[in-house]
Write an enzyme that holds these catalytic residues in place. Structure first.
Site, PDB file in Angstrom:
ATOM      1  N   LYS A  91       0.789  -1.217   0.121  1.00  0.00           N
ATOM      2  CA  LYS A  91       0.216  -0.017  -0.131  1.00  0.00           C
ATOM      3  C   LYS A  91       1.000   1.323  -0.056  1.00  0.00           C
ATOM      4  O   LYS A  91       0.524   2.242  -0.757  1.00  0.00           O
ATOM      5  CB  LYS A  91      -0.810  -0.022   1.211  1.00  0.00           C
ATOM      6  CG  LYS A  91      -2.003   0.935   1.357  1.00  0.00           C
ATOM      7  CD  LYS A  91      -2.804   0.855   2.536  1.00  0.00           C
ATOM      8  CE  LYS A  91      -3.397  -0.369   2.634  1.00  0.00           C
ATOM      9  NZ  LYS A  91      -4.209  -0.678   3.961  1.00  0.00           N
ATOM     10  N   LYS A 103       3.280  -4.282  10.960  1.00  0.00           N
ATOM     11  CA  LYS A 103       1.578  -4.377  11.627  1.00  0.00           C
ATOM     12  C   LYS A 103       2.023  -4.966  12.934  1.00  0.00           C
ATOM     13  O   LYS A 103       2.845  -5.553  12.980  1.00  0.00           O
ATOM     14  CB  LYS A 103       0.838  -5.416  10.861  1.00  0.00           C
ATOM     15  CG  LYS A 103      -0.639  -5.015  10.994  1.00  0.00           C
ATOM     16  CD  LYS A 103      -1.086  -4.110  10.271  1.00  0.00           C
ATOM     17  CE  LYS A 103      -2.555  -3.647  10.629  1.00  0.00           C
ATOM     18  NZ  LYS A 103      -3.050  -2.472   9.608  1.00  0.00           N
ATOM     19  N   THR A 187      -9.455   7.566   6.189  1.00  0.00           N
ATOM     20  CA  THR A 187      -9.530   6.598   5.166  1.00  0.00           C
ATOM     21  C   THR A 187     -10.789   6.295   4.546  1.00  0.00           C
ATOM     22  O   THR A 187     -10.899   6.146   3.519  1.00  0.00           O
ATOM     23  CB  THR A 187      -9.462   5.257   6.198  1.00  0.00           C
ATOM     24  OG1 THR A 187      -8.107   5.002   6.872  1.00  0.00           O
ATOM     25  CG2 THR A 187      -9.305   3.816   5.300  1.00  0.00           C
ATOM     26  N   ASN A 218     -15.097   3.328  11.979  1.00  0.00           N
ATOM     27  CA  ASN A 218     -14.338   4.415  11.731  1.00  0.00           C
ATOM     28  C   ASN A 218     -14.477   4.738   9.962  1.00  0.00           C
ATOM     29  O   ASN A 218     -14.909   5.521   9.606  1.00  0.00           O
ATOM     30  CB  ASN A 218     -12.806   4.360  12.061  1.00  0.00           C
ATOM     31  CG  ASN A 218     -12.082   5.626  11.603  1.00  0.00           C
ATOM     32  OD1 ASN A 218     -11.704   5.552  10.340  1.00  0.00           O
ATOM     33  ND2 ASN A 218     -11.740   6.361  12.381  1.00  0.00           N
ATOM     34  N   SER A 360      -1.233   9.435   7.903  1.00  0.00           N
ATOM     35  CA  SER A 360      -0.450   9.234   8.770  1.00  0.00           C
ATOM     36  C   SER A 360       0.831   9.549   8.631  1.00  0.00           C
ATOM     37  O   SER A 360       1.853  10.068   9.242  1.00  0.00           O
ATOM     38  CB  SER A 360      -0.457   7.489   9.167  1.00  0.00           C
ATOM     39  OG  SER A 360      -1.463   7.055   9.958  1.00  0.00           O
TER      40      SER A 360
HETATM   41  P1  NDP Z   1     -13.816  -0.429  13.214  1.00  0.00           P
HETATM   42  O1  NDP Z   1     -13.516  -1.601  14.486  1.00  0.00           O
HETATM   43  O2  NDP Z   1     -13.947   1.172  13.641  1.00  0.00           O
HETATM   44  O3  NDP Z   1     -15.031  -0.973  12.442  1.00  0.00           O
HETATM   45  C1  NDP Z   1     -15.443  -2.131  12.049  1.00  0.00           C
HETATM   46  C2  NDP Z   1     -16.808  -2.369  11.527  1.00  0.00           C
HETATM   47  O4  NDP Z   1     -17.031  -3.537  10.965  1.00  0.00           O
HETATM   48  C3  NDP Z   1     -17.805  -2.274  12.646  1.00  0.00           C
HETATM   49  O5  NDP Z   1     -18.946  -1.503  12.256  1.00  0.00           O
HETATM   50  C4  NDP Z   1     -18.203  -3.549  13.040  1.00  0.00           C
HETATM   51  O6  NDP Z   1     -19.346  -3.536  13.577  1.00  0.00           O
HETATM   52  C5  NDP Z   1     -18.293  -3.914  11.772  1.00  0.00           C
HETATM   53  N1  NDP Z   1     -18.224  -5.593  11.714  1.00  0.00           N
HETATM   54  C6  NDP Z   1     -17.577  -6.387  12.392  1.00  0.00           C
HETATM   55  N2  NDP Z   1     -17.862  -7.600  12.225  1.00  0.00           N
HETATM   56  C7  NDP Z   1     -18.780  -7.564  11.188  1.00  0.00           C
HETATM   57  C8  NDP Z   1     -19.790  -8.448  10.517  1.00  0.00           C
HETATM   58  N3  NDP Z   1     -19.435  -9.654  10.689  1.00  0.00           N
HETATM   59  N4  NDP Z   1     -20.638  -8.241   9.541  1.00  0.00           N
HETATM   60  C9  NDP Z   1     -20.733  -6.758   9.403  1.00  0.00           C
HETATM   61  N5  NDP Z   1     -19.971  -5.560   9.971  1.00  0.00           N
HETATM   62  C10 NDP Z   1     -19.036  -6.102  10.760  1.00  0.00           C
HETATM   63  O7  NDP Z   1     -12.640  -0.550  12.199  1.00  0.00           O
HETATM   64  P2  NDP Z   1     -12.158   0.432  10.896  1.00  0.00           P
HETATM   65  O8  NDP Z   1     -13.469   1.160  10.594  1.00  0.00           O
HETATM   66  O9  NDP Z   1     -11.047   1.183  11.552  1.00  0.00           O
HETATM   67  O10 NDP Z   1     -11.731  -0.714  10.126  1.00  0.00           O
HETATM   68  C11 NDP Z   1     -12.346  -1.561   9.127  1.00  0.00           C
HETATM   69  C12 NDP Z   1     -11.838  -2.280   8.064  1.00  0.00           C
HETATM   70  O11 NDP Z   1     -10.865  -1.174   7.432  1.00  0.00           O
HETATM   71  C13 NDP Z   1     -10.336  -3.255   8.744  1.00  0.00           C
HETATM   72  O12 NDP Z   1     -10.282  -4.195   7.964  1.00  0.00           O
HETATM   73  C14 NDP Z   1      -9.187  -2.201   8.881  1.00  0.00           C
HETATM   74  O13 NDP Z   1      -7.826  -2.948   8.882  1.00  0.00           O
HETATM   75  C15 NDP Z   1      -9.407  -1.579   7.623  1.00  0.00           C
HETATM   76  N6  NDP Z   1      -8.506  -0.520   7.625  1.00  0.00           N
HETATM   77  C16 NDP Z   1      -8.569   0.696   8.465  1.00  0.00           C
HETATM   78  C17 NDP Z   1      -8.081   2.094   8.478  1.00  0.00           C
HETATM   79  C18 NDP Z   1      -8.409   2.881   9.373  1.00  0.00           C
HETATM   80  O14 NDP Z   1      -7.816   3.954   9.324  1.00  0.00           O
HETATM   81  N7  NDP Z   1      -9.114   2.796  10.505  1.00  0.00           N
HETATM   82  C19 NDP Z   1      -6.827   2.161   7.562  1.00  0.00           C
HETATM   83  C20 NDP Z   1      -6.786   1.124   6.347  1.00  0.00           C
HETATM   84  C21 NDP Z   1      -7.665   0.022   6.695  1.00  0.00           C
HETATM   85  P3  NDP Z   1     -19.762  -3.120  15.039  1.00  0.00           P
HETATM   86  O15 NDP Z   1     -19.782  -1.567  14.944  1.00  0.00           O
HETATM   87  O16 NDP Z   1     -21.193  -3.608  15.390  1.00  0.00           O
HETATM   88  O17 NDP Z   1     -18.406  -3.526  15.897  1.00  0.00           O
END
Ligand code: NDP
Length: 425
Positions: A91, A103, A187, A218, A360
């Site tokens: 990336k 990581k 993101t 997020n 970042s």
């Molecule tokens: P969060 O923990 O903030 O959010 C994850 C979301 O996924 C939550 O809404 C969670 O639900 C939901 N979720 C979990 N399990 C399931 C499921 N089985 N079905 C549907 N929804 C589900 O994480 P982020 O938003 O930070 O990250 C999300 C993805 O993006 C990850 O793969 C992360 O590695 C990737 N990412 C994140 C970055 C960042 O800046 N934060 C940067 C690059 C990649 P609930 O709200 O109910 O817990």
């Protein structure tokens, strides 16, 4: 559970074959440069002690310091952290920023710890890995289950251990501890810039483009907010507790979903779960099983939750014409082949979710220069970086008739290979 690192290696090998990557370079990239594991003892509030398994994987520093988040999740494994570290190297290279890939992870459910326990665990993590982390060496950041508060504790602990404050040791900090404006939304915003690029090339009109978004954390939340503000039609949304679909010819209202999430912790505005036998009588939406939402008819399926969501079991049923991968590794390699055959355009994670690491990088630069950029400076600088990464991959994919993931990997591997060759020349 399939090996996520095996998925990552399958992607590496496929790109290496297509571009005829020298075999010495492939051999270097076939495993991380370093893996450190630790057992973190934490005193719990009741005076007992628990031990948590923790990891830091440093995949490649060919292009700059290792860079990548720390994940707190009960199912974290070394295999997963390895894969995530590899994707970070790819990336950063696709985005053209001078970082390598790393990581970290701790096997813990952070929702089950008190604030004090979480602080002791976070500080313990830094102490365990202090020797291998540093502003010019390895720069962690938040990931699933970690946040700005945890980054602040880690930064503070680094200052205690080394004897002087160096905020550039970690990114994703809170604003008053040297964090960057715009990091929280980066993101999701970066993903939205990519959606705009796609719209331009594929002539999508926002008001006619139906989105289904999996994940409302997020990343998913900020992406959805920006897309809805721009007029895109949100027809389906899911978090870990509910999957809901708008009634035919209707759209979901972003504000209603966001309020439900804030007030009740779920995207389900009526809070009735069809699975428990209660029938949702809301006129504007209905409840689906999680897998059904992924295969529901829409234009863009946005994956913003977890790895391995589209597999060979459901790839043939996906009805979206575009998949935007905001999560890391949401599509398994076998699924990629099926989607490719079915002409589904997949914008890979290494492009679509790069906005976080790009901001970042901006935070790291600001810390090193002891300056603070405005939010509009951040947005203005993020947009061209995202657009350039997308444009380069798009053009290569058109020239070589390969998919966007293969194009992104080729771009990244070419850049990483050049750096490795320079270092070993
Ligand atoms: P969060 O923990 O903030 O959010 C994850 C979301 O996924 C939550 O809404 C969670 O639900 C939901 N979720 C979990 N399990 C399931 C499921 N089985 N079905 C549907 N929804 C589900 O994480 P982020 O938003 O930070 O990250 C999300 C993805 O993006 C990850 O793969 C992360 O590695 C990737 N990412 C994140 C970055 C960042 O800046 N934060 C940067 C690059 C990649 P609930 O709200 O109910 O817990």
């Amino acid at each position: 559970m399939p090996s996520i690192f095996a998925n990552a290696l399958a992607q590496l090998e496929s790109a290496a074959r297509q571009m005829k990557l020298p075999k010495e370079i492939l051999a270097v990239l076939h495993q991380p440069q370093r893996e450190v594991t630790a057992a973190l003892p934490v005193t719990m509030d009741d005076g007992s002690q628990k031990i948590f398994s923790a990891y830091r994987v440093q995949y490649s520093n060919a292009r700059g310091p290792y860079k990548g988040g720390i994940r707190f999740h009960p199912q974290v494994t070394l295999d997963e952290v390895r894969a995530l570290a590899f994707w970070m190297a790819v990336k950063c290279a696709v985005a053209g920023i001078p970082f390598g890939g790393g990581k970290g992870g701790v096997m813990v459910d952070p929702k089950k710890l008190s604030a004090g326990e979480l602080e002791r665990l976070s500080r313990g993590y830094l102490r365990a890995f202090a020797d291998v982390i540093g502003p010019e060496r390895d720069v962690p950041a938040p990931d699933v289950g970690t946040n700005a508060q945890i980054m602040d504790w880690i930064s503070d602990e680094y200052a205690r251990v080394t004897g002087h404050a160096q905020p550039a040791v970690i990114t994703g900090k809170s604003l008053d501890r040297g964090g960057s404006r715009g990091r929280e939304t980066a993101t999701g915003r970066g993903g939205f810039f990519i959606l705009q690029q796609l719209a331009e090339r594929l002539k999508l009109k926002p008001e006619k483009t139906r989105l289904i978004v999996q994940g409302f954390g997020n990343v998913g939340m900020h992406f959805t907010r920006l897309a809805c503000r721009d007029g895109y039609r949100l027809i389906g949304i899911a978090d870990s507790r509910a999957s809901i679909l708008a009634a035919p010819d209707r759209s979901l209202d972003y504000a209603v979903i966001a309020n439900a999430k804030q007030d009740y912790g779920t995207v389900d505005p009526c809070r009735c779960t069809a699975t428990k036998g209660k029938i949702c009588r809301c006129p504007d939406h209905r409840h689906l099983t999680p897998d059904k939402l992924l295969t529901t008819d829409c234009d863009v399926l946005v994956l913003a939750a977890l790895e391995n969501q589209i597999t060979k079991a459901n790839a043939g049923k996906v009805k979206a014409r575009i998949i935007l991968e905001l999560a890391n590794g949401p599509t398994a390699p076998e699924a990629d082949v099926i989607l490719d055959r079915r002409h589904v355009t997949v914008v890979p994670d290494v492009i679509a979710n790069a906005g976080g690491v790009v901001v970042s990088y901006f935070e790291w630069q600001q810390n090193r220069e002891n300056v603070s950029w405005t939010e509009s400076q951040i947005k203005q600088q993020l947009q061209p970086v995202m657009e350039k990464a997308f444009q380069e991959a798009w053009e290569l994919s058109r020239q070589q008739r390969i998919n966007l993931r293969a194009a992104a990997f080729q771009l990244a591997l070419t850049r990483i290979a050049q750096s490795i060759q320079k270092k070993t020349a």
